[in-house]
Write a protein that holds these residues in place. Structure first.
Motif, PDB file in Angstrom:
ATOM      1  N   SER A 127      -0.258  20.566   5.101  1.00 31.17           N
ATOM      2  CA  SER A 127      -0.899  20.156   3.848  1.00 31.17           C
ATOM      3  C   SER A 127      -0.279  18.918   3.209  1.00 31.17           C
ATOM      4  CB  SER A 127      -0.836  21.310   2.835  1.00 31.17           C
ATOM      5  OG  SER A 127       0.503  21.509   2.394  1.00 31.17           O
ATOM      6  N   ASN A 128       0.966  18.597   3.595  1.00 37.01           N
ATOM      7  CA  ASN A 128       1.708  17.487   2.985  1.00 37.01           C
ATOM      8  C   ASN A 128       1.879  17.693   1.479  1.00 37.01           C
ATOM      9  OD1 ASN A 128       3.167  15.067   3.047  1.00 37.01           O
ATOM     10  ND2 ASN A 128       1.366  13.813   2.608  1.00 37.01           N
ATOM     11  N   TYR A 129       2.068  18.973   1.099  1.00 36.09           N
ATOM     12  CA  TYR A 129       2.316  19.294  -0.304  1.00 36.09           C
ATOM     13  C   TYR A 129       3.786  19.699  -0.497  1.00 36.09           C
ATOM     14  CZ  TYR A 129      -2.581  19.224  -1.785  1.00 36.09           C
ATOM     15  OH  TYR A 129      -3.860  18.833  -2.108  1.00 36.09           O
ATOM     16  N   PRO A 130       4.344  19.491  -1.695  1.00 35.86           N
ATOM     17  CA  PRO A 130       5.757  19.788  -1.953  1.00 35.86           C
ATOM     18  C   PRO A 130       6.013  21.241  -2.349  1.00 35.86           C
ATOM     19  CG  PRO A 130       4.810  18.784  -3.895  1.00 35.86           C
ATOM     20  CD  PRO A 130       3.717  18.809  -2.856  1.00 35.86           C
ATOM     21  N   PHE A 131       5.401  22.179  -1.634  1.00 35.70           N
ATOM     22  CA  PHE A 131       5.553  23.593  -1.938  1.00 35.70           C
ATOM     23  C   PHE A 131       6.456  24.261  -0.904  1.00 35.70           C
ATOM     24  CE2 PHE A 131       0.905  22.866  -3.179  1.00 35.70           C
ATOM     25  CZ  PHE A 131       1.256  22.388  -4.436  1.00 35.70           C
TER      26      PHE A 131
END
Length: 458
Positions: A71-75
């Motif tokens: 996702s390339n998300y910072p989670f």
């Protein structure tokens, strides 16, 4: 560094490698308490604490890597608080299932989530559940894990009215104060310290609270104020380095899934309970953290949410195989976002740190329950805060949410709170004639029927 910047599209997201690395470290610091808490909670179900530690670190590492690359998300992800309590205290404790069966339920939940993510059913389910009920479930879990923290630290003990405050005066008289009493006292100090760190917005405040409380425990043991007593559940707080910094074996929990109960009504009910909590915890976290980072589009939706949900689903399945409860997206990811994390590089950094933590097992496994209890209690407070968003003037919304909230700690079961919340919401709105105006989704009716049948045939 240039490769990382291009791969994670840092310039496009208005961030830098340095910012992402700091964000990843911050996220890890706020989440690292799970490495100390999870072995203790799942260990109460009979699981090997060392193996659970290894499974927790690997599950968090792999799940967070999935999030970074899908996702390339910072989670960041790790075994979820509340879900591990449901696993240990409700499924294995109250319901009496073995931890092997519980792992099988988590695994099956993960498989279904993979299918649901591919078909976008998870998004549809999320949209059909009232916001008030989601908030009630989250608040109930907060109270539940806070209650567990109070019990684990001995602040709350058995009493003539079911429960009561730890009898400090009596403990001084019978000599038990130097084990259980000191632990309860240090836990109270830890709550104050942890809260102070949060007030001052110290990065990693929850983790620092654990370490500070543990440090006080070490001082107390070295000076003879704290006396370990295994019979009372109070162990030494000094790390055992007799085996060096070797990684605890994963063998006691790896692929120890028992599918013998699959197909039975109770197994399905347990699996649905896992699914329900994980579903709304994950989606709520994704939307909440993304909102703080201004990642939502004009319609309030999260772009590329399919990749994030798939990462979460795979993490749950892999975590069960490794030997831990449901791996889910952590709300503490918001701390990394707060310092500027905007891409999967933040997640990648946190994942690497979880991997490195494997070599520090003697330290994490020595952290006592009275040191991790403040984290449970404070995290519980953070989860309860969402109740303020409920419209308490609308009883048809507020009362079902209230039912979900209070039944979790008082019935000592997350699943009971969820069941009563869903049943109450459907029943109250039907009787009030709100079924058409509120357009209650047929899925909610189905969930209510399933829970009612559970109580009839359980």
């Amino acid at each position: 560094m240039d490769f990382l910047a291009k791969f994670f599209k840092l310039e496009e997201h208005g961030t830098t490698v340095k910012t992402e690395l700091v964000a990843g470290l911050t996220t890890f610091m706020t989440m690292a308490y799970i490495l100390a808490v999870n072995p203790g909670i799942l260990g109460s179900s009979g699981m090997d604490a060392g193996a659970v530690f290894t499974a927790t670190a690997l599950g968090a590492c792999l799940g967070t890597l999935f999030m970074a690359f899908f996702s390339n998300y910072p989670f960041a992800l790790a075994p979820g608080m509340g879900l591990n309590a449901f696993f240990a205290y409700t499924v294995c404790g109250v319901m009496g299932y073995s931890w092997q069966v519980a792992l099988a339920a988590v695994f099956m939940e993960g498989i279904l989530f993979i299918i649901m993510s591919l078909t976008k059913i998870r998004e549809a389910l999320f949209n059909c559940i009232p916001v008030s009920l989601k908030l009630g479930v989250t608040g109930g879990i907060g109270l539940f894990i806070a209650f567990i923290g109070l019990q684990n630290s001995k602040i709350i003990v058995d009493g003539p009215c079911l429960v009561g405050l730890y009898p400090f005066r009596q403990a001084l008289a019978d000599g038990s104060f130097h084990s259980t009493g000191i632990g309860a006292f240090l836990a109270l100090v830890g709550i104050i310290l942890t809260t102070a760190f949060l007030i001052k917005k110290v990065p990693g405040g929850i983790l620092l609270g654990i370490l500070a409380t543990w440090g006080l425990g070490v001082i107390c043991e070295l000076t003879g104020i704290y006396i370990p007593n295994p019979k009372l559940g109070m162990f030494s707080v000094l790390p055992n380095f007799s085996n060096g910094f070797s990684i605890p074996s994963l063998a006691p929990t790896f692929m120890q899934l028992d599918f013998s109960m699959v197909g039975t009504f109770n197994f399905i009910a347990v699996m649905i309970a896992f699914m329900f909590v994980d579903l709304f915890d994950t989606l709520g976290t994704l939307i909440g953290v993304a909102s703080k980072a201004n990642m939502l589009d004009k319609d309030g939706k999260l772009p590329k949410i399919e990749g994030a949900l798939m990462a979460d689903s795979l993490a749950t399945t892999v975590g069960a195989v490794l030997g831990t409860s449901t791996v889910t997206t952590f709300v503490e990811s918001s701390t990394g976002v707060a310092v500027g994390g905007r891409t999967g590089l933040t997640s990648l950094t946190a994942a690497v740190l979880f991997l490195l933590s494997l070599f520090l097992a003697p330290i994490f496994l020595a952290i006592p329950a009275f040191a991790t209890a403040p984290a449970l209690i404070v995290v519980g407070f953070l989860m309860v805060g969402g109740l303020a968003k409920i419209d308490f003037e609308d009883y048809s919304e507020a009362v079902p949410a209230y039912m979900a909230t209070i039944f979790m700690p008082f019935a000592y079961s997350i699943s009971e709170g969820i069941a009563f919340g869903v049943i109450a919401y459907v029943a109250m709105n039907l009787l009030a004639g709100n079924s058409k105006t509120k357009k209650i989704n047929w899925i909610l009716y189905l969930l209510a029927i399933i829970f009612i049948l559970k109580y009839i045939y359980m």
